[in-house]
Design a protein around this motif. Sequence first.
Motif, PDB file in Angstrom:
ATOM      1  N   ALA A 156     -20.041  32.959  62.550  1.00 37.00           N
ATOM      2  CA  ALA A 156     -19.253  34.276  62.629  1.00 37.00           C
ATOM      3  C   ALA A 156     -20.475  35.592  63.128  1.00 37.00           C
ATOM      4  N   SER A 157     -21.671  35.187  62.263  1.00 36.22           N
ATOM      5  CA  SER A 157     -22.691  36.048  62.702  1.00 36.22           C
ATOM      6  C   SER A 157     -23.123  35.943  64.160  1.00 36.22           C
ATOM      7  N   LEU A 158     -23.042  34.800  64.671  1.00 34.15           N
ATOM      8  CA  LEU A 158     -23.411  34.660  66.141  1.00 34.15           C
ATOM      9  C   LEU A 158     -22.524  34.803  67.326  1.00 34.15           C
ATOM     10  N   ARG A 159     -21.174  34.936  66.986  1.00 35.88           N
ATOM     11  CA  ARG A 159     -20.263  35.180  67.770  1.00 35.88           C
ATOM     12  C   ARG A 159     -18.835  35.430  67.157  1.00 35.88           C
ATOM     13  N   PRO A 160     -18.106  36.072  67.974  1.00 36.23           N
ATOM     14  CA  PRO A 160     -16.636  36.738  67.414  1.00 36.23           C
ATOM     15  C   PRO A 160     -15.897  35.192  67.801  1.00 36.23           C
ATOM     16  N   GLY A 161     -14.565  35.563  66.680  1.00 35.05           N
ATOM     17  CA  GLY A 161     -13.627  34.383  66.962  1.00 35.05           C
ATOM     18  C   GLY A 161     -13.908  33.259  66.388  1.00 35.05           C
ATOM     19  N   ALA A 162     -14.722  33.188  65.110  1.00 30.51           N
ATOM     20  CA  ALA A 162     -15.016  32.051  64.351  1.00 30.51           C
ATOM     21  C   ALA A 162     -14.330  32.056  62.969  1.00 30.51           C
ATOM     22  N   HIS A 163     -13.490  31.053  62.540  1.00 29.93           N
ATOM     23  CA  HIS A 163     -12.747  31.155  61.436  1.00 29.93           C
ATOM     24  C   HIS A 163     -12.259  29.819  60.676  1.00 29.93           C
ATOM     25  N   ARG A 164     -12.368  29.953  59.274  1.00 31.80           N
ATOM     26  CA  ARG A 164     -12.116  28.850  58.662  1.00 31.80           C
ATOM     27  C   ARG A 164     -10.570  28.844  58.719  1.00 31.80           C
ATOM     28  N   VAL A 165     -10.073  27.324  58.485  1.00 29.27           N
ATOM     29  CA  VAL A 165      -8.504  27.093  58.862  1.00 29.27           C
ATOM     30  C   VAL A 165      -8.206  27.279  57.347  1.00 29.27           C
ATOM     31  N   PRO A 166      -7.080  28.319  57.276  1.00 30.18           N
ATOM     32  CA  PRO A 166      -6.458  28.428  55.997  1.00 30.18           C
ATOM     33  C   PRO A 166      -5.794  27.538  55.129  1.00 30.18           C
ATOM     34  N   ASP A 167      -5.566  27.567  54.064  1.00 29.62           N
ATOM     35  CA  ASP A 167      -5.030  26.683  52.931  1.00 29.62           C
ATOM     36  C   ASP A 167      -3.562  26.320  53.216  1.00 29.62           C
ATOM     37  N   SER A 168      -2.718  27.378  53.203  1.00 30.94           N
ATOM     38  CA  SER A 168      -1.377  27.238  53.134  1.00 30.94           C
ATOM     39  C   SER A 168      -0.810  26.791  54.430  1.00 30.94           C
ATOM     40  N   GLN A 170       1.983  27.558  55.938  1.00 28.45           N
ATOM     41  CA  GLN A 170       2.344  28.507  56.486  1.00 28.45           C
ATOM     42  C   GLN A 170       1.447  28.976  57.669  1.00 28.45           C
ATOM     43  N   ALA A 171       0.503  29.476  57.062  1.00 28.96           N
ATOM     44  CA  ALA A 171      -0.619  29.965  57.517  1.00 28.96           C
ATOM     45  C   ALA A 171      -1.355  28.992  58.630  1.00 28.96           C
ATOM     46  N   ARG A 172      -1.520  27.814  58.410  1.00 34.06           N
ATOM     47  CA  ARG A 172      -1.851  26.810  59.360  1.00 34.06           C
ATOM     48  C   ARG A 172      -0.872  26.720  60.536  1.00 34.06           C
ATOM     49  N   ALA A 173       0.395  26.687  60.184  1.00 32.71           N
ATOM     50  CA  ALA A 173       1.346  26.747  61.400  1.00 32.71           C
ATOM     51  C   ALA A 173       1.264  27.861  62.157  1.00 32.71           C
ATOM     52  N   ARG A 174       0.840  29.191  61.756  1.00 36.50           N
ATOM     53  CA  ARG A 174       0.582  30.284  62.715  1.00 36.50           C
ATOM     54  C   ARG A 174      -0.610  29.971  63.564  1.00 36.50           C
ATOM     55  N   VAL A 175      -1.670  29.434  62.911  1.00 36.10           N
ATOM     56  CA  VAL A 175      -2.865  29.173  63.650  1.00 36.10           C
ATOM     57  C   VAL A 175      -2.724  28.180  64.892  1.00 36.10           C
ATOM     58  N   VAL A 176      -1.948  27.088  64.565  1.00 32.33           N
ATOM     59  CA  VAL A 176      -1.791  26.149  65.666  1.00 32.33           C
ATOM     60  C   VAL A 176      -0.859  26.598  66.733  1.00 32.33           C
ATOM     61  N   GLY A 196      -4.434  16.026  54.815  1.00 30.66           N
ATOM     62  CA  GLY A 196      -4.258  17.648  55.338  1.00 30.66           C
ATOM     63  C   GLY A 196      -5.207  17.716  56.539  1.00 30.66           C
ATOM     64  N   THR A 197      -6.292  17.286  56.625  1.00 30.92           N
ATOM     65  CA  THR A 197      -7.145  17.607  57.579  1.00 30.92           C
ATOM     66  C   THR A 197      -6.607  16.930  58.905  1.00 30.92           C
ATOM     67  N   ALA A 198      -6.165  15.650  58.660  1.00 34.41           N
ATOM     68  CA  ALA A 198      -5.360  14.933  59.830  1.00 34.41           C
ATOM     69  C   ALA A 198      -4.092  15.682  60.395  1.00 34.41           C
ATOM     70  N   ARG A 199      -3.240  16.113  59.422  1.00 32.47           N
ATOM     71  CA  ARG A 199      -2.194  16.686  60.034  1.00 32.47           C
ATOM     72  C   ARG A 199      -2.546  17.706  60.749  1.00 32.47           C
ATOM     73  N   PHE A 200      -3.460  18.852  60.276  1.00 36.58           N
ATOM     74  CA  PHE A 200      -3.940  20.085  61.037  1.00 36.58           C
ATOM     75  C   PHE A 200      -4.760  19.675  62.446  1.00 36.58           C
ATOM     76  N   VAL A 201      -5.493  18.651  62.516  1.00 33.35           N
ATOM     77  CA  VAL A 201      -6.305  18.331  63.618  1.00 33.35           C
ATOM     78  C   VAL A 201      -5.223  17.570  64.853  1.00 33.35           C
ATOM     79  N   LYS A 202      -4.314  16.754  64.162  1.00 31.46           N
ATOM     80  CA  LYS A 202      -3.513  16.088  65.340  1.00 31.46           C
ATOM     81  C   LYS A 202      -2.446  17.156  65.926  1.00 31.46           C
ATOM     82  N   ALA A 203      -2.173  18.209  64.984  1.00 31.40           N
ATOM     83  CA  ALA A 203      -1.075  19.193  65.335  1.00 31.40           C
ATOM     84  C   ALA A 203      -1.949  20.196  66.570  1.00 31.40           C
ATOM     85  N   ALA A 204      -3.199  20.585  66.061  1.00 28.62           N
ATOM     86  CA  ALA A 204      -3.997  21.178  66.928  1.00 28.62           C
ATOM     87  C   ALA A 204      -4.434  20.554  68.136  1.00 28.62           C
ATOM     88  N   ARG A 205      -4.587  19.191  68.119  1.00 34.25           N
ATOM     89  CA  ARG A 205      -4.829  18.467  69.585  1.00 34.25           C
ATOM     90  C   ARG A 205      -3.722  18.476  70.337  1.00 34.25           C
TER      91      ARG A 205
END
Length: 277
Positions: A156-168, A170-176, A196-205
């Motif tokens: 985030a210091s090097l470029r904009p638009g760098a984020h940690r995937v949220p924990d909840s 609902q928040a993950r669904a909004r990201v995806v 949890g990582t697998a579910r998010f990654v597969k939805a993102a892919r």
Amino acid sequence: MENDPVADRLSTVYPELPPGERAIVRVLLDDYPFAALGSLRALAERAGVSPPTASRLFDRLGYGGFADFQAAVRDGARGRSRLLEFVSRAPDSPATSPELRQAAEDLRAGLDGTLAAATDPLLDAAATLLAEARTVWALGGPLSELAAEYLIRQLASLRPGAHRVPDSTQARARVVLDLKGSDVVVAYDFRRYSSGTARFVKAARARGARLVLVTDAWESPLAAEAEVLIRLPREAAGPIAPLAHEIAVTELLLVATAARLAPAERLADLDALTRTL
């Protein structure tokens, strides 16, 4: 499971096995020794393979069948975590200087292996994605999330638009929901692999996002989804999983990405803002 002969044998033969038998080994090592103590059918179902495939693995390993393999596991497994074993020493048997020196040597050897695994072509490919992505999202498991957090704080210091995937959820669904093919997900996934990582990654892919995956020698189940796959060697000997290895490869990713971004002006502005806030 350190120094367990059965687990060591599984780890040694893993790279030589066909995919179905590798899946069995991943399940065994991920939940060792308990995954070995149920039925052959249950083990095969957990690995997503047929019972005959599982049987072939134990034949290949030289056991007289699954029952003989289970007997070997019962004889050799200690049933305690490496950390518990280390801290449960008798009061009159503390860790000695030779042990500490050995731990340092193991950590150094593990770092050497990690640096060797992060080859220039892999770093180049990952850095290109991190530099050119519209947004970068990172996540990890119970311990590797610390490496993901470190990546995002520095990126985030090097470029904009760098984020940690949220924990909840609902928040993950909004990201995806807003992900596109120009977005990149960086996932750190080590045994025990995070559902949890697998579910998010597969939805993102499924939304088109691209994946940089940092995993271990046994490979996360997400390996097939990755555009860039960095496999680190098995964890160093000792009682504590070596987060240092994950941080080391993250440092290399950051250096390679910074070289593509020329972030001097952004960093200067960040320093100036920091002094005023």
